[in-house]
Design an enzyme around this catalytic site. Sequence first.
Site, PDB file in Angstrom:
ATOM      1  N   HIS A  31       1.719   4.399  -2.984  1.00  0.00           N
ATOM      2  CA  HIS A  31       1.771   5.860  -2.855  1.00  0.00           C
ATOM      3  C   HIS A  31       3.120   6.400  -3.336  1.00  0.00           C
ATOM      4  O   HIS A  31       3.192   7.375  -4.085  1.00  0.00           O
ATOM      5  CB  HIS A  31       1.605   6.293  -1.392  1.00  0.00           C
ATOM      6  CG  HIS A  31       0.266   6.085  -0.801  1.00  0.00           C
ATOM      7  ND1 HIS A  31      -0.893   6.585  -1.344  1.00  0.00           N
ATOM      8  CD2 HIS A  31      -0.110   5.444   0.343  1.00  0.00           C
ATOM      9  CE1 HIS A  31      -1.924   6.257  -0.580  1.00  0.00           C
ATOM     10  NE2 HIS A  31      -1.471   5.553   0.458  1.00  0.00           N
TER      11      HIS A  31
ATOM     12  N   HIS B 234       0.835  -1.206   0.000  1.00  0.00           N
ATOM     13  CA  HIS B 234       0.000   0.000   0.000  1.00  0.00           C
ATOM     14  C   HIS B 234       0.874   1.262   0.000  1.00  0.00           C
ATOM     15  O   HIS B 234       0.713   2.142  -0.854  1.00  0.00           O
ATOM     16  CB  HIS B 234      -0.919  -0.027   1.227  1.00  0.00           C
ATOM     17  CG  HIS B 234      -1.771   1.176   1.379  1.00  0.00           C
ATOM     18  ND1 HIS B 234      -3.098   1.170   1.056  1.00  0.00           N
ATOM     19  CD2 HIS B 234      -1.495   2.423   1.834  1.00  0.00           C
ATOM     20  CE1 HIS B 234      -3.605   2.376   1.283  1.00  0.00           C
ATOM     21  NE2 HIS B 234      -2.655   3.151   1.774  1.00  0.00           N
ATOM     22  N   GLU B 235       1.799   1.337   0.932  1.00  0.00           N
ATOM     23  CA  GLU B 235       2.663   2.527   1.031  1.00  0.00           C
ATOM     24  C   GLU B 235       3.576   2.658  -0.185  1.00  0.00           C
ATOM     25  O   GLU B 235       3.829   3.764  -0.658  1.00  0.00           O
ATOM     26  CB  GLU B 235       3.475   2.497   2.327  1.00  0.00           C
ATOM     27  CG  GLU B 235       2.629   2.550   3.592  1.00  0.00           C
ATOM     28  CD  GLU B 235       1.664   3.724   3.665  1.00  0.00           C
ATOM     29  OE1 GLU B 235       1.974   4.805   3.112  1.00  0.00           O
ATOM     30  OE2 GLU B 235       0.592   3.564   4.263  1.00  0.00           O
TER      31      GLU B 235
END
Length: 169
Positions: free
Chosen positions: A23, A19-20
């Site tokens: 980004h 997820h990170e």
Amino acid sequence: GLTNPVAYTDRERLVVATHEAGHAVIAHLAGTRRLEVLSIIKRGGSLGLLAHGDLDEVWTRSRSELLAMIDIALGGHCAELLAFGEPTTGASSDLAAATRLAADVIGAHGMGGSLVSLAAVEQSSLGQTNLAGRVLSDARARDEVDQLLATGRERVMDLLAGNMHLVHA
């Protein structure tokens, strides 16, 4: 916030890291952001964090810069979709941030189909809520926000699909 040490399961660690990384990859590809911190250490209400800033001190933003910020917010959600076939609840605050940005684009900055600024509403029945609430309560503006977010998700999915090697790295 302060670190809040938790023991992630192996699966959660992989999901949060993916997820990170989503980004971070989108922020990197945007070319307008300085990546400052990338972490999967729980802090406050966040399971992980990407801190990014402007390359230079700026006072105004173009529509394309705001769309890039929306894309960055959607990066984690899209990385989860690509890597695991479905998103998790970890993207909820990112989706709220993307929605607020999109509401600003449409309802305050005149960067949608109308130049009417819903930020101009002060003392009326609509004035009892924030700008995002005003935009989302207007059917036309809500549809524009939804379309802007859907188009952003498509753009981010395409970018990440071609760069999953960066997410995995």
